[in-house]
Write an enzyme that holds these catalytic residues in place. Structure first.
Site, mmCIF file in Angstrom:
data_model
loop_
_atom_site.group_PDB
_atom_site.id
_atom_site.type_symbol
_atom_site.label_atom_id
_atom_site.label_comp_id
_atom_site.label_asym_id
_atom_site.label_seq_id
_atom_site.Cartn_x
_atom_site.Cartn_y
_atom_site.Cartn_z
ATOM 1 N N LEU A 35 14.814 1.749 13.938
ATOM 2 C CA LEU A 35 14.227 2.464 14.382
ATOM 3 C C LEU A 35 12.979 1.774 15.377
ATOM 4 O O LEU A 35 12.145 1.413 14.607
ATOM 5 C CB LEU A 35 13.803 4.613 14.252
ATOM 6 C CG LEU A 35 15.252 4.267 13.605
ATOM 7 C CD1 LEU A 35 13.991 6.071 13.243
ATOM 8 C CD2 LEU A 35 15.785 4.958 15.014
ATOM 9 N N HIS A 36 12.486 2.260 16.277
ATOM 10 C CA HIS A 36 10.994 1.902 16.767
ATOM 11 C C HIS A 36 10.275 2.580 17.598
ATOM 12 O O HIS A 36 10.648 3.836 17.594
ATOM 13 C CB HIS A 36 11.071 -0.089 18.274
ATOM 14 C CG HIS A 36 11.799 0.595 18.687
ATOM 15 N ND1 HIS A 36 11.993 1.690 19.879
ATOM 16 C CD2 HIS A 36 12.949 0.135 19.314
ATOM 17 C CE1 HIS A 36 12.637 1.694 21.080
ATOM 18 N NE2 HIS A 36 13.827 0.999 20.241
ATOM 19 N N GLY A 58 9.784 3.972 20.304
ATOM 20 C CA GLY A 58 10.693 4.732 21.624
ATOM 21 C C GLY A 58 12.094 5.675 21.187
ATOM 22 O O GLY A 58 11.507 6.852 21.187
ATOM 23 N N HIS A 59 12.474 5.382 19.253
ATOM 24 C CA HIS A 59 13.209 6.285 19.074
ATOM 25 C C HIS A 59 12.261 7.315 18.072
ATOM 26 O O HIS A 59 12.912 9.123 18.569
ATOM 27 C CB HIS A 59 13.910 5.670 17.877
ATOM 28 C CG HIS A 59 14.321 4.639 18.379
ATOM 29 N ND1 HIS A 59 14.587 3.245 18.013
ATOM 30 C CD2 HIS A 59 15.810 4.636 18.747
ATOM 31 C CE1 HIS A 59 15.725 2.164 17.973
ATOM 32 N NE2 HIS A 59 16.348 3.081 18.662
#
EC number: 6.3.2.1
Length: 286
Positions: free
Chosen positions: A33-34, A36-37
């Site tokens: 996850l980054h 954006g997520h």
């Protein structure tokens, strides 16, 4: 945040929340996850009372020569990020839990038309895998709403069409693409880029911006614009997979009546495949 790994526990946890009168929001992911997520999770939290996320690297949406085996799996770090973002329940199933009768025997959900061409042309079967796993997850979670990112614009269109055509009682929300300071769209695959490639990568976003500026400035010679964009990408060292301009509503070819367009591109930089898109509203053109 609770973490469950089987469907029965998932359904029980969601049923408890629904029994308390809570509205269920859902964010399906493949992990690593980054920001954006996390934006998707936070949007779900704004629109729902109980947020469910899933982490599942779905083998059905990977082609035979793609990066299934090498796709980053960072469950412990992902759990921390989800907790911090306000997620209430994480579903992290195994392949066997999702496909107990084997992948070859799995019923496939195919969304014709919108899944064809663009990424669907370059990655045969990819969107069949996406629509199949998302339909399964929707049936497991039974969310009131689900949130998807605009970075995967064709995927978003496929999901919207599937929900419409199969009368699924779930509201599909979208969240704008989250970008690095230099414009590169955040992606789990950006970690594959070398330092030099990472420095070059923002040219994809800059090229899309140049095309958008041209369209909003009145240019309508789409084939010539696309050729100019392809040349700019190649000159920067990228290998374009596709570059196209479509109607943003249904991804059909642009007509004289089209007022909302989307520029979509995919290109290889080294071994990494980058995708991006930009919306263009001709109603605000100069």
């Amino acid at each position: 945040m609770n973490v469950v790994k089987n469907i029965a526990d998932l359904r029980a946890a969601v049923a408890r929340a629904r029994g308390e009168g809570k509205r269920i929001g859902f964010v399906p992911t493949m992990g690593n996850l980054h920001a954006g997520h996390i934006a998707l999770v936070k949007k779900a939290g704004q629109r729902a009372d109980f947020v469910v996320a899933s982490i599942f690297v779905n083998p059905l949406q990977f082609g035979p020569n793609e990066d299934l085996d090498n796709y980053p799996r960072t469950l412990a770090a992902d759990q921390e990020k989800l907790f911090d973002a306000g997620c209430h329940l994480l579903f992290a199933p195994s392949v066997e839990e999702m496909y107990p009768h084997g992948q070859a025997n799995q019923t496939i959900v195919r969304v014709p038309g919108v899944s064809e061409g663009l990424c669907g042309g370059s990655r045969p079967g990819h969107f069949d895998g996406v629509s199949t796993v998302v339909s399964k997850l929707f049936n497991m979670v039974l969310p009131d709403l689900a949130v998807f990112g605009q970075k995967d614009f064709q995927q978003l269109a496929v999901i919207r069409t599937m929900v419409r055509d199969l009368n699924m009682p779930v509201q599909i929300l979208s969240e704008p693409t989250v970008r690095a300071d230099d414009g590169l769209a955040l992606s789990s695959r950006n970690g594959y880029l070398s330092a030099d490639e990472r420095a070059t990568a923002p040219v994809l976003y800059r090229t899309l911006n140049q095309l958008r500026d041209a369209l909003q400035g009145g240019r309508r010679d789409l084939p010539a614009l696309i050729d100019e964009g392809l040349e700019a990408l190649r000159n920067a060292g990228l290998r374009p997979d596709y570059l196209d301009i479509r109607n943003a509503i249904d991804l059909q070819p642009v007509t004289d009546a089209s007022s909302e367009l989307v520029i979509l591109a995919a290109a290889y930089l080294g071994k990494t495949r980058l995708i991006d898109n930009l919306l263009v509203d001709l109603r605000t053109s100069a």
